[in-house]
Design an enzyme around this catalytic site. Structure first.
Site, mmCIF file in Angstrom:
data_model
loop_
_atom_site.group_PDB
_atom_site.id
_atom_site.type_symbol
_atom_site.label_atom_id
_atom_site.label_comp_id
_atom_site.label_asym_id
_atom_site.label_seq_id
_atom_site.Cartn_x
_atom_site.Cartn_y
_atom_site.Cartn_z
ATOM 1 N N THR A 46 0.833 -1.205 0.000
ATOM 2 C CA THR A 46 0.000 0.000 0.000
ATOM 3 C C THR A 46 0.866 1.253 0.000
ATOM 4 O O THR A 46 0.627 2.192 -0.769
ATOM 5 C CB THR A 46 -0.916 0.016 1.226
ATOM 6 O OG1 THR A 46 -1.717 -1.166 1.227
ATOM 7 C CG2 THR A 46 -1.825 1.232 1.207
ATOM 8 N N THR A 47 1.884 1.263 0.862
ATOM 9 C CA THR A 47 2.775 2.415 0.946
ATOM 10 C C THR A 47 3.551 2.609 -0.346
ATOM 11 O O THR A 47 3.930 3.729 -0.694
ATOM 12 C CB THR A 47 3.737 2.249 2.134
ATOM 13 O OG1 THR A 47 2.976 1.932 3.302
ATOM 14 C CG2 THR A 47 4.526 3.516 2.382
ATOM 15 N N TYR A 109 -13.275 -5.532 -0.818
ATOM 16 C CA TYR A 109 -14.536 -5.290 -1.517
ATOM 17 C C TYR A 109 -15.459 -6.503 -1.487
ATOM 18 O O TYR A 109 -16.625 -6.395 -1.116
ATOM 19 C CB TYR A 109 -14.307 -4.844 -2.977
ATOM 20 C CG TYR A 109 -15.582 -4.434 -3.672
ATOM 21 C CD1 TYR A 109 -16.158 -3.202 -3.403
ATOM 22 C CD2 TYR A 109 -16.228 -5.293 -4.558
ATOM 23 C CE1 TYR A 109 -17.350 -2.831 -4.003
ATOM 24 C CE2 TYR A 109 -17.417 -4.937 -5.159
ATOM 25 C CZ TYR A 109 -17.979 -3.699 -4.882
ATOM 26 O OH TYR A 109 -19.164 -3.341 -5.475
ATOM 27 N N LYS A 164 0.468 -9.865 9.147
ATOM 28 C CA LYS A 164 0.575 -8.426 9.382
ATOM 29 C C LYS A 164 -0.779 -8.005 9.921
ATOM 30 O O LYS A 164 -1.763 -7.929 9.180
ATOM 31 C CB LYS A 164 0.919 -7.665 8.093
ATOM 32 C CG LYS A 164 1.000 -6.158 8.277
ATOM 33 C CD LYS A 164 1.275 -5.442 6.951
ATOM 34 C CE LYS A 164 1.316 -3.927 7.159
ATOM 35 N NZ LYS A 164 1.516 -3.192 5.879
ATOM 36 N N ILE A 206 5.683 -4.259 10.548
ATOM 37 C CA ILE A 206 5.835 -3.910 9.133
ATOM 38 C C ILE A 206 5.444 -2.446 9.062
ATOM 39 O O ILE A 206 4.275 -2.093 9.207
ATOM 40 C CB ILE A 206 4.983 -4.806 8.229
ATOM 41 C CG1 ILE A 206 5.455 -6.264 8.371
ATOM 42 C CG2 ILE A 206 5.082 -4.351 6.771
ATOM 43 C CD1 ILE A 206 4.656 -7.263 7.559
#
Length: 298
Positions: A46-47, A109, A164, A206
Protein backbone atom coordinates in the site's frame (compact mmCIF):
# COMPACT_ATOMS: atom_id res chain seq x y z
CA UNK A 1 17.75 -14.09 2.86
CA UNK A 2 14.86 -15.43 4.90
CA UNK A 3 15.37 -13.76 8.27
CA UNK A 4 12.33 -12.22 9.85
CA UNK A 5 13.70 -9.33 11.87
CA UNK A 6 12.15 -6.67 14.08
CA UNK A 7 11.33 -4.08 11.42
CA UNK A 8 10.25 -4.61 7.84
CA UNK A 9 9.78 -1.32 6.02
CA UNK A 10 6.85 -1.03 3.64
CA UNK A 11 8.79 0.96 1.05
CA UNK A 12 7.46 3.89 -0.91
CA UNK A 13 7.91 3.66 -4.66
CA UNK A 14 9.77 6.66 -6.11
CA UNK A 15 8.58 7.99 -9.45
CA UNK A 16 9.95 10.38 -12.02
CA UNK A 17 7.84 13.41 -12.90
CA UNK A 18 6.57 11.51 -15.96
CA UNK A 19 5.20 8.77 -13.70
CA UNK A 20 7.77 6.09 -14.47
CA UNK A 21 9.43 4.23 -11.59
CA UNK A 22 12.71 5.80 -10.53
CA UNK A 23 14.88 2.73 -9.91
CA UNK A 24 17.94 4.81 -9.02
CA UNK A 25 15.99 6.51 -6.25
CA UNK A 26 14.51 3.17 -5.18
CA UNK A 27 18.05 1.82 -4.88
CA UNK A 28 19.21 4.81 -2.86
CA UNK A 29 16.21 4.60 -0.53
CA UNK A 30 16.56 0.86 0.01
CA UNK A 31 20.21 1.25 0.95
CA UNK A 32 19.35 4.07 3.34
CA UNK A 33 16.65 1.99 5.02
CA UNK A 34 18.91 -1.01 5.47
CA UNK A 35 21.50 1.24 7.12
CA UNK A 36 18.92 2.82 9.41
CA UNK A 37 17.01 0.15 11.25
CA UNK A 38 15.22 -1.91 8.61
CA UNK A 39 15.66 -5.69 8.78
CA UNK A 40 13.62 -6.33 5.64
CA UNK A 41 11.82 -4.58 2.80
CA UNK A 42 8.22 -4.92 1.65
CA UNK A 43 7.94 -4.00 -2.02
CA UNK A 44 4.83 -2.67 -3.84
CA UNK A 45 2.57 -2.66 -0.83
CA UNK A 46 0.00 0.00 0.00
CA UNK A 47 2.77 2.42 0.95
CA UNK A 48 4.48 1.60 -2.35
CA UNK A 49 1.33 2.53 -4.28
CA UNK A 50 1.14 -1.05 -5.47
CA UNK A 51 -2.46 -0.64 -6.56
CA UNK A 52 -1.34 1.81 -9.26
CA UNK A 53 1.51 -0.35 -10.56
CA UNK A 54 1.08 -2.70 -13.48
CA UNK A 55 1.84 -6.37 -13.04
CA UNK A 56 4.96 -5.94 -15.15
CA UNK A 57 6.15 -3.03 -12.97
CA UNK A 58 5.61 -4.96 -9.76
CA UNK A 59 7.50 -7.98 -11.05
CA UNK A 60 10.32 -5.75 -12.20
CA UNK A 61 10.50 -4.16 -8.74
CA UNK A 62 10.50 -7.58 -7.06
CA UNK A 63 13.30 -8.79 -9.30
CA UNK A 64 15.32 -5.61 -8.82
CA UNK A 65 14.99 -5.74 -5.04
CA UNK A 66 15.83 -9.45 -4.89
CA UNK A 67 18.85 -9.05 -7.16
CA UNK A 68 20.24 -5.97 -5.43
CA UNK A 69 19.55 -6.68 -1.75
CA UNK A 70 18.50 -10.31 -1.49
CA UNK A 71 21.90 -11.29 -0.13
CA UNK A 72 21.61 -8.64 2.60
CA UNK A 73 18.04 -8.72 3.76
CA UNK A 74 14.63 -10.34 3.46
CA UNK A 75 12.55 -9.16 0.50
CA UNK A 76 8.78 -9.42 0.86
CA UNK A 77 6.57 -8.99 -2.22
CA UNK A 78 2.99 -7.80 -2.05
CA UNK A 79 0.96 -10.06 -4.36
CA UNK A 80 -2.56 -9.94 -2.96
CA UNK A 81 -5.80 -8.94 -4.61
CA UNK A 82 -9.52 -9.61 -4.18
CA UNK A 83 -9.47 -12.22 -6.96
CA UNK A 84 -8.20 -15.59 -5.75
CA UNK A 85 -7.35 -16.97 -9.18
CA UNK A 86 -5.47 -13.80 -10.13
CA UNK A 87 -3.64 -13.77 -6.80
CA UNK A 88 -2.53 -17.38 -7.27
CA UNK A 89 -1.21 -16.72 -10.77
CA UNK A 90 0.60 -13.56 -9.74
CA UNK A 91 2.08 -15.28 -6.68
CA UNK A 92 3.56 -17.94 -8.96
CA UNK A 93 5.16 -15.26 -11.13
CA UNK A 94 6.47 -13.39 -8.10
CA UNK A 95 8.05 -16.55 -6.74
CA UNK A 96 10.24 -16.74 -9.85
CA UNK A 97 11.71 -13.26 -9.27
CA UNK A 98 13.82 -14.39 -6.32
CA UNK A 99 11.91 -12.70 -3.50
CA UNK A 100 11.89 -14.41 -0.10
CA UNK A 101 8.31 -14.06 1.04
CA UNK A 102 4.81 -13.10 -0.15
CA UNK A 103 2.33 -10.74 1.50
CA UNK A 104 -1.31 -11.60 0.72
CA UNK A 105 -4.14 -9.31 1.77
CA UNK A 106 -7.57 -10.39 2.94
CA UNK A 107 -9.73 -9.93 -0.18
CA UNK A 108 -11.10 -6.41 -0.33
CA UNK A 109 -14.54 -5.29 -1.52
CA UNK A 110 -15.79 -8.89 -1.81
CA UNK A 111 -15.80 -9.17 2.02
CA UNK A 112 -15.63 -12.99 2.13
CA UNK A 113 -16.77 -14.86 5.23
CA UNK A 114 -14.30 -16.94 7.23
CA UNK A 115 -14.70 -20.01 5.02
CA UNK A 116 -13.95 -17.81 2.02
CA UNK A 117 -10.90 -16.30 3.75
CA UNK A 118 -9.62 -19.77 4.56
CA UNK A 119 -10.12 -20.98 0.99
CA UNK A 120 -8.41 -17.89 -0.45
CA UNK A 121 -5.22 -18.25 1.58
CA UNK A 122 -5.24 -22.03 1.23
CA UNK A 123 -5.27 -21.66 -2.57
CA UNK A 124 -2.24 -19.37 -2.49
CA UNK A 125 -0.35 -21.54 -0.01
CA UNK A 126 -0.91 -24.63 -2.15
CA UNK A 127 0.30 -22.87 -5.31
CA UNK A 128 3.69 -21.64 -4.06
CA UNK A 129 6.54 -22.88 -1.91
CA UNK A 130 7.49 -19.46 -0.59
CA UNK A 131 6.46 -18.36 2.91
CA UNK A 132 3.17 -16.46 2.98
CA UNK A 133 2.24 -13.61 5.34
CA UNK A 134 -1.46 -12.85 5.78
CA UNK A 135 -2.35 -9.14 5.73
CA UNK A 136 -5.34 -8.20 7.86
CA UNK A 137 -6.32 -4.56 7.40
CA UNK A 138 -10.10 -4.12 7.78
CA UNK A 139 -9.87 -0.34 7.36
CA UNK A 140 -8.89 -0.84 3.72
CA UNK A 141 -10.60 -4.11 2.84
CA UNK A 142 -14.01 -3.78 4.48
CA UNK A 143 -13.66 -7.31 5.86
CA UNK A 144 -11.34 -9.16 8.21
CA UNK A 145 -9.92 -12.53 9.03
CA UNK A 146 -10.56 -13.80 12.55
CA UNK A 147 -7.89 -15.25 14.84
CA UNK A 148 -9.48 -18.69 14.67
CA UNK A 149 -9.13 -18.74 10.90
CA UNK A 150 -5.52 -17.58 11.05
CA UNK A 151 -4.71 -20.31 13.58
CA UNK A 152 -6.38 -22.92 11.37
CA UNK A 153 -4.45 -21.80 8.30
CA UNK A 154 -1.16 -21.78 10.21
CA UNK A 155 -1.80 -25.34 11.39
CA UNK A 156 -2.81 -26.64 7.95
CA UNK A 157 -0.17 -24.94 5.78
CA UNK A 158 3.47 -24.83 6.94
CA UNK A 159 4.28 -22.06 4.47
CA UNK A 160 1.72 -19.69 6.03
CA UNK A 161 4.22 -18.31 8.50
CA UNK A 162 2.83 -15.04 9.82
CA UNK A 163 0.39 -12.17 9.78
CA UNK A 164 0.58 -8.43 9.38
CA UNK A 165 -2.09 -7.50 11.90
CA UNK A 166 -3.46 -4.02 11.18
CA UNK A 167 -6.92 -4.34 12.67
CA UNK A 168 -6.00 -2.48 15.85
CA UNK A 169 -7.33 -5.43 17.84
CA UNK A 170 -4.82 -6.36 20.53
CA UNK A 171 -6.98 -9.24 21.72
CA UNK A 172 -6.89 -10.74 18.24
CA UNK A 173 -3.12 -10.33 18.05
CA UNK A 174 -2.74 -11.95 21.46
CA UNK A 175 -4.91 -14.92 20.51
CA UNK A 176 -2.94 -15.50 17.31
CA UNK A 177 0.39 -15.33 19.17
CA UNK A 178 -0.92 -17.66 21.87
CA UNK A 179 -2.56 -20.26 19.63
CA UNK A 180 0.04 -20.63 16.88
CA UNK A 181 3.48 -22.22 17.04
CA UNK A 182 6.35 -20.21 18.44
CA UNK A 183 7.80 -19.61 14.99
CA UNK A 184 4.60 -18.01 13.63
CA UNK A 185 5.28 -14.29 13.20
CA UNK A 186 2.77 -11.69 14.36
CA UNK A 187 3.76 -8.30 12.97
CA UNK A 188 2.02 -5.09 13.89
CA UNK A 189 0.65 -3.37 10.82
CA UNK A 190 0.28 -0.11 12.75
CA UNK A 191 3.37 1.73 13.93
CA UNK A 192 1.76 3.08 17.08
CA UNK A 193 0.82 -0.44 18.22
CA UNK A 194 4.29 -1.91 17.75
CA UNK A 195 5.10 -1.94 21.46
CA UNK A 196 1.87 -3.53 22.73
CA UNK A 197 1.76 -6.14 19.96
CA UNK A 198 5.38 -7.09 20.61
CA UNK A 199 4.60 -7.23 24.32
CA UNK A 200 1.82 -9.78 23.81
CA UNK A 201 4.05 -12.08 21.78
CA UNK A 202 4.47 -10.29 18.47
CA UNK A 203 7.54 -10.32 16.24
CA UNK A 204 7.83 -6.63 15.42
CA UNK A 205 6.34 -4.26 12.86
CA UNK A 206 5.83 -3.91 9.13
CA UNK A 207 6.35 -0.21 9.28
CA UNK A 208 5.79 3.06 7.46
CA UNK A 209 7.36 5.33 10.09
CA UNK A 210 10.62 3.38 9.78
CA UNK A 211 11.39 5.44 6.69
CA UNK A 212 12.22 8.28 9.07
CA UNK A 213 12.63 6.65 12.52
CA UNK A 214 13.85 3.18 11.59
CA UNK A 215 16.47 2.84 14.30
CA UNK A 216 14.00 3.99 16.91
CA UNK A 217 11.31 1.54 15.77
CA UNK A 218 13.84 -1.28 15.89
CA UNK A 219 14.97 -0.23 19.35
CA UNK A 220 11.39 -0.32 20.66
CA UNK A 221 10.98 -3.91 19.49
CA UNK A 222 14.39 -5.08 20.68
CA UNK A 223 14.08 -3.46 24.11
CA UNK A 224 10.71 -5.13 24.51
CA UNK A 225 12.13 -8.52 23.53
CA UNK A 226 15.02 -7.99 25.94
CA UNK A 227 12.56 -7.38 28.75
CA UNK A 228 13.56 -3.74 29.16
CA UNK A 229 10.02 -2.41 29.06
CA UNK A 230 11.00 0.88 30.66
CA UNK A 231 13.37 1.69 27.81
CA UNK A 232 10.86 0.47 25.20
CA UNK A 233 8.14 2.63 26.70
CA UNK A 234 10.42 5.66 26.85
CA UNK A 235 11.32 5.46 23.15
CA UNK A 236 7.71 4.72 22.25
CA UNK A 237 6.48 7.78 24.10
CA UNK A 238 9.13 10.04 22.59
CA UNK A 239 8.23 9.10 19.01
CA UNK A 240 4.52 8.38 19.39
CA UNK A 241 3.57 11.65 17.70
CA UNK A 242 5.66 10.67 14.68
CA UNK A 243 4.09 7.21 14.53
CA UNK A 244 0.60 8.72 14.52
CA UNK A 245 1.38 11.95 12.66
CA UNK A 246 2.76 10.07 9.67
CA UNK A 247 -0.86 9.08 9.03
CA UNK A 248 -2.33 12.57 9.34
CA UNK A 249 -3.73 12.08 5.84
CA UNK A 250 -3.94 9.04 3.59
CA UNK A 251 -0.82 6.86 3.45
CA UNK A 252 1.61 7.16 1.67
CA UNK A 253 1.20 10.91 1.17
CA UNK A 254 2.76 12.00 4.50
CA UNK A 255 5.70 9.59 4.49
CA UNK A 256 6.70 10.52 0.95
CA UNK A 257 6.57 14.20 1.85
CA UNK A 258 8.62 13.57 5.01
CA UNK A 259 11.27 11.66 3.09
CA UNK A 260 11.71 14.60 0.75
CA UNK A 261 11.74 17.14 3.61
CA UNK A 262 14.49 15.14 5.34
CA UNK A 263 16.36 14.74 2.02
CA UNK A 264 16.12 10.96 2.24
CA UNK A 265 14.64 11.12 -1.25
CA UNK A 266 15.06 13.84 -3.84
CA UNK A 267 11.46 14.29 -4.95
CA UNK A 268 7.87 13.52 -4.03
CA UNK A 269 5.83 12.28 -6.97
CA UNK A 270 2.61 10.26 -6.76
CA UNK A 271 0.39 8.37 -9.13
CA UNK A 272 -3.25 9.27 -9.14
CA UNK A 273 -5.43 8.92 -7.19
CA UNK A 274 -2.71 9.85 -4.67
CA UNK A 275 -1.76 13.54 -4.73
CA UNK A 276 0.73 15.76 -2.95
CA UNK A 277 -0.01 16.98 0.55
CA UNK A 278 -1.70 20.31 1.12
CA UNK A 279 0.32 23.18 2.58
CA UNK A 280 -1.50 22.62 5.86
CA UNK A 281 -0.40 18.98 6.00
CA UNK A 282 3.17 19.87 4.99
CA UNK A 283 3.33 22.46 7.79
CA UNK A 284 2.02 19.88 10.25
CA UNK A 285 4.63 17.32 9.17
CA UNK A 286 7.39 19.91 9.34
CA UNK A 287 6.41 20.83 12.91
CA UNK A 288 6.09 17.16 13.87
CA UNK A 289 9.60 16.36 12.68
CA UNK A 290 11.12 19.49 14.24
CA UNK A 291 9.55 18.61 17.59
CA UNK A 292 10.98 15.08 17.35
CA UNK A 293 14.41 16.42 16.43
CA UNK A 294 14.53 14.58 13.13
CA UNK A 295 16.16 17.44 11.25
CA UNK A 296 19.00 17.52 13.76
CA UNK A 297 20.11 13.92 13.32
CA UNK A 298 23.18 13.06 11.27
Amino acid sequence: MLKFGNVITAMVTPFYENGNIDFDEFDSLARYLLENGSDGLLVAGTTGEGATLTEEERLRLFRFAADEYGDRTMIMANVGSNNTAATVEFAKKAEKTGVDCLLVIVPYYNKPNQDGCYAHFAAVAKAVSLPVIIYNVPGRTGGKILPETVVRLAADFPNIVGIKEASGDLVAATKIARDTKDDFRVYSGEDALTLPITAVGGTGVISVASHIIGKEMNAIVQCCKNGDMEAAASINQKYLDVMTGIFTTVNPIPVKECCQMLKITSNCVFRLPMVNASDEVKNFLDSMMKKAGLYDRK
